[in-house]
Design a protein around this motif. Structure first.
Motif, PDB file in Angstrom:
ATOM      1  N   VAL A 183      -7.486  11.296   3.901  1.00  0.00           N
ATOM      2  CA  VAL A 183      -7.447   9.934   3.360  1.00  0.00           C
ATOM      3  C   VAL A 183      -7.708   9.002   4.530  1.00  0.00           C
ATOM      4  CG1 VAL A 183      -6.031   8.221   2.132  1.00  0.00           C
ATOM      5  CG2 VAL A 183      -5.636  10.672   1.774  1.00  0.00           C
ATOM      6  N   ALA A 216      -3.645   5.866  -4.753  1.00  0.00           N
ATOM      7  CA  ALA A 216      -3.690   4.934  -3.624  1.00  0.00           C
ATOM      8  C   ALA A 216      -2.766   3.748  -3.882  1.00  0.00           C
ATOM      9  CB  ALA A 216      -5.129   4.452  -3.404  1.00  0.00           C
ATOM     10  N   PHE A 227      -0.270   9.184   3.969  1.00  0.00           N
ATOM     11  CA  PHE A 227      -0.833   7.835   4.022  1.00  0.00           C
ATOM     12  C   PHE A 227       0.187   6.742   3.715  1.00  0.00           C
ATOM     13  CE2 PHE A 227      -1.731   8.429  -0.515  1.00  0.00           C
ATOM     14  CZ  PHE A 227      -1.558   7.160  -1.038  1.00  0.00           C
ATOM     15  N   THR A 228       1.207   7.053   2.910  1.00  0.00           N
ATOM     16  CA  THR A 228       2.230   6.036   2.640  1.00  0.00           C
ATOM     17  C   THR A 228       2.984   5.683   3.926  1.00  0.00           C
ATOM     18  OG1 THR A 228       2.418   6.805   0.384  1.00  0.00           O
ATOM     19  CG2 THR A 228       4.252   5.509   1.217  1.00  0.00           C
ATOM     20  N   VAL A 267      -6.346   1.387   1.556  1.00  0.00           N
ATOM     21  CA  VAL A 267      -6.316   2.838   1.410  1.00  0.00           C
ATOM     22  C   VAL A 267      -7.607   3.291   0.742  1.00  0.00           C
ATOM     23  CG1 VAL A 267      -5.173   4.784   0.304  1.00  0.00           C
ATOM     24  CG2 VAL A 267      -3.824   2.944   1.289  1.00  0.00           C
ATOM     25  N   VAL A 282      -7.160   5.118   6.093  1.00  0.00           N
ATOM     26  CA  VAL A 282      -6.540   3.792   5.983  1.00  0.00           C
ATOM     27  C   VAL A 282      -7.324   2.878   6.924  1.00  0.00           C
ATOM     28  CG1 VAL A 282      -4.448   2.426   6.319  1.00  0.00           C
ATOM     29  CG2 VAL A 282      -4.278   4.796   5.477  1.00  0.00           C
ATOM     30  N   LYS A 286      -5.764  -2.705  -1.642  1.00  0.00           N
ATOM     31  CA  LYS A 286      -5.404  -3.179  -0.304  1.00  0.00           C
ATOM     32  C   LYS A 286      -4.214  -4.120  -0.342  1.00  0.00           C
ATOM     33  CE  LYS A 286      -8.636  -7.036  -0.473  1.00  0.00           C
ATOM     34  NZ  LYS A 286      -9.387  -8.008   0.282  1.00  0.00           N
ATOM     35  N   VAL A 329       0.701   3.492   6.036  1.00  0.00           N
ATOM     36  CA  VAL A 329       0.648   2.095   5.565  1.00  0.00           C
ATOM     37  C   VAL A 329       1.935   1.381   5.963  1.00  0.00           C
ATOM     38  CG1 VAL A 329       0.611   0.623   3.510  1.00  0.00           C
ATOM     39  CG2 VAL A 329      -0.956   2.572   3.683  1.00  0.00           C
TER      40      VAL A 329
END
Ligand SMILES: [Zn+2]
Ligand SMILES: [Zn+2]
Length: 597
Positions: free
Chosen positions: A455, A384, A336-337, A432, A457, A412, A340
């Motif tokens: 996860v 997160a 997820f990083t 997230v 996003v 966020k 983002v």
């Protein structure tokens, strides 16, 4: 706060100017009833209950009277009172709104007044020393305002004003206001025939006219292409759905005041969708997902419906039906990083396209104390937040941290861009979420065969199409970049006998992908040129006998430059690269080329 409070001087000046305004209003209407009169970011206002409506002339009279009170330089004198004493004073002086304010103060609250010459106001301050310190001021407008925002109570008249240290600062501010007025998207949308909001349709619901729809379609195509390039899949979902979806997601609980009323159909309850997320979750859940499938990125220009009070609606900037440029990314925790970070990259790429070079980034997290507004476990919130921080650091984006402003399901990143005259607009949000996958019980199959939670996003780059087109209209003052201009070229025949020649040239341009129109109206050439300029059409191609004989057109730019005659091919050679590169400012010809018309 006490009188020695050392807060911002401008704020104190404006608060003091509000008191001086009230003093002048009481001179004009001794029976005026006073509401509240606070400073604001841009100035101040005061609410009054008056025997008649104020006119622009009244504002001039009030300003003159305010100058007299400024000249007198009455000191602002602070005093504390017990409740009974304060109530008695304001009752005696015929101020029921002040009485109501005092009655609603908590029992342990200090009740204080400020006196400046003839005027006493219920007030906590702070102020400048005396009325002589209110600086350069101006009364700007009068608008209706409900007492304490309550539509069931009577309307008061709210007088807006502003104050600055110097006359020069005030003049600069008034110029900025004038510039903002010139760019107002509501006026430009009407003049350029882009879109409308019509009470017959309903407040906050936008009708897109052909030219506005053309701009929106170009933006949407750009958006889709850029998302496909970055590995997104496009989906569509309905405008209504069963209410249970948003009960599961938590929106009915955390977003209750924003929902449209429910509909009953065959013993089931439906609502207009306030968010697209549950639909995208259902698409994810429609089949077994493996760790190898992730990340899955579902994008949709999804129209959602949210109740906003009519008093808060504002053109296309704040509406009740808005089309989010939404996407939901379903990924593993170790992904997820990167996701983002990728969304941040996409956002900054898109800003460049519109010439937005200055933007501010906020990281919104839970408040440290009460987390009742926020769903989910502490360690997931921390995880997160760490991911968002890492993504921001990786892109070396400076940001401010805001406590308590997270979405209910996760932290966020919000981005505001500065437009051509420095105003900031909230566009992008990247959130997230460990929460919705839990609530909807969605899983994927991990490498070891176990079932794991993905996860999510949530992210939107433009924010909403309605708002974004409004922002662009104000940013460009209606003069859209060539690639976005609804009509790129107007061909203007000098006489009727040149219409056919213009038509043939227009076909050539259309074949090359340009949006070109021939203005064949029975109007004089100069009138046609002026109309095309008012429509902010980038190019006017004028053709007369000499042009027709030479197979040429005379090119004028909306900037006023007159480039003289050139062949249609030469024109295309200059213009097409500017369209292909989505140049935010240029017209394809060097600035100042040709003679100013
Ligand atoms: Zn005050
Ligand atoms: Zn979402």
């Amino acid at each position: 706060m006490n009188p020695d409070d050392d807060s911002d001087r401008l704020y104190r000046m404006r608060h003091s100017a509000a008191h001086v305004l009230a003093t002048a209003v009481l001179d004009m209407f001794p029976d005026a009833r006073l509401g509240i009169g606070p400073p604001t970011d841009e100035g101040f206002y005061y609410d009054f209950d008056l025997p008649r409506a104020l006119t622009p002339d009244d504002l001039t009279t009030l300003e003159a009277q305010m100058r007299t009170h400024r000249q007198a330089d009455y000191p602002f004198e602070y005093a504390q009172h017990d409740r009974a004493e304060a109530l008695a004073y304001f009752r005696e002086h015929g101020q029921p709104y002040k009485v109501e304010l005092i009655q609603d103060l908590p029992a342990d609250e200090t009740i204080s007044t400020y006196t400046s010459g003839p005027f006493v106001d219920l007030c906590r301050g702070p102020h400048v020393e005396g009325t002589g310190g209110i600086g350069a001021f101006k009364l700007l407008s009068v608008a209706g305002a409900y007492w304490r925002g309550d539509e069931r109570r009577g309307q008061l008249q709210r007088v807006y004003g502003t104050a600055f240290e110097t006359e020069a600062d005030l003049a600069a501010h008034l110029t900025r206001l004038e510039e903002a007025r010139r760019r107002d998207h509501r006026t430009l949308a009407r003049e350029l025939d882009l879109f409308s909001i019509n009470p017959a349709v309903g407040a906050g619901l936008v009708l897109w006219h052909p030219k506005g729809a053309q701009v929106r379609e170009l933006l949407e195509t750009f958006w889709r292409e850029e998302h496909r390039r970055r590995g997104y899949d496009m989906v569509y979902s309905p405008h209504v759905g069963r209410k249970e979806l948003w009960e599961t997601s938590g929106h009915t609980q955390w977003f209750a005041e924003g929902l449209f009323p429910e509909m009953q159909l065959e013993h089931q309850t439906f609502i207009n969708k306030p968010m697209n997320c549950p639909f995208h979750v259902q698409i994810f859940a429609s089949q077994t997902r493996s760790y190898r499938d992730l990340p899955l990125r579902f994008g949709e220009l999804g129209t959602v419906y949210r109740f906003e009070r009519s008093g808060t609606l504002h053109g296309a900037l704040r509406v009740r039906g808005l089309t989010q440029d939404d996407a939901h990314i379903f990924c593993r925790r170790d992904q997820f990083t990167d996701e983002v970070s990728g969304a941040l990259d996409l956002a900054t790429f898109i800003y460049q396209t519109f010439g937005f070079t200055d933007y501010t980034v906020e990281l919104s997290v839970r408040d440290a104390s009460g987390s009742a507004k926020f769903a989910g476990s502490d360690d997931l919130w921390e995880l997160a937040e760490e991911g968002l921080l890492e993504a921001l650091n990786r892109r070396q984006l400076a940001f401010t941290r805001v406590e308590g402003e997270a979405a209910f399901y996760g932290p966020k990143i919000d981005i505001q861009v500065a437009d051509a005259i420095g105003r900031r607009w909230q566009l992008t949000t990247i959130q997230v979420d460990f929460n919705l996958p839990e609530r909807f019980d969605i899983t994927y199959e991990a490498a070891d065969g176990t079932r794991q939670r993905p996860v999510m996003v949530h992210r939107a780059i433009f924010g909403a199409m309605e708002r974004f087109v409004a922002v662009l209209t104000e940013h460009f003052a209606g003069a859209f970049p060539v690639w976005l201009a609804p009509v790129q070229v107007v061909l203007i025949p000098i006489a009727d006998r040149h219409v056919d020649y213009c038509q043939t040239a227009a076909e050539r341009l259309a074949a090359a992908g340009l949006r070109a129109q021939v203005d064949a109206r029975a109007e004089r050439m100069n009138r046609k040129i002026r109309d095309a300029q008012l429509q902010k059409t980038p190019y006017m191609l004028i053709a007369g006998d000499r042009d027709a004989a030479a197979g040429a057109v005379s090119v004028r730019l909306r900037s006023g430059d007159d480039l003289g005659a050139m062949s249609v091919d030469e024109f295309l050679d200059a213009v097409l690269p500017c369209i292909e590169s989505r140049d935010p400012a240029g017209l394809g010809f060097p600035a100042g080329s040709g003679s100013a018309a």
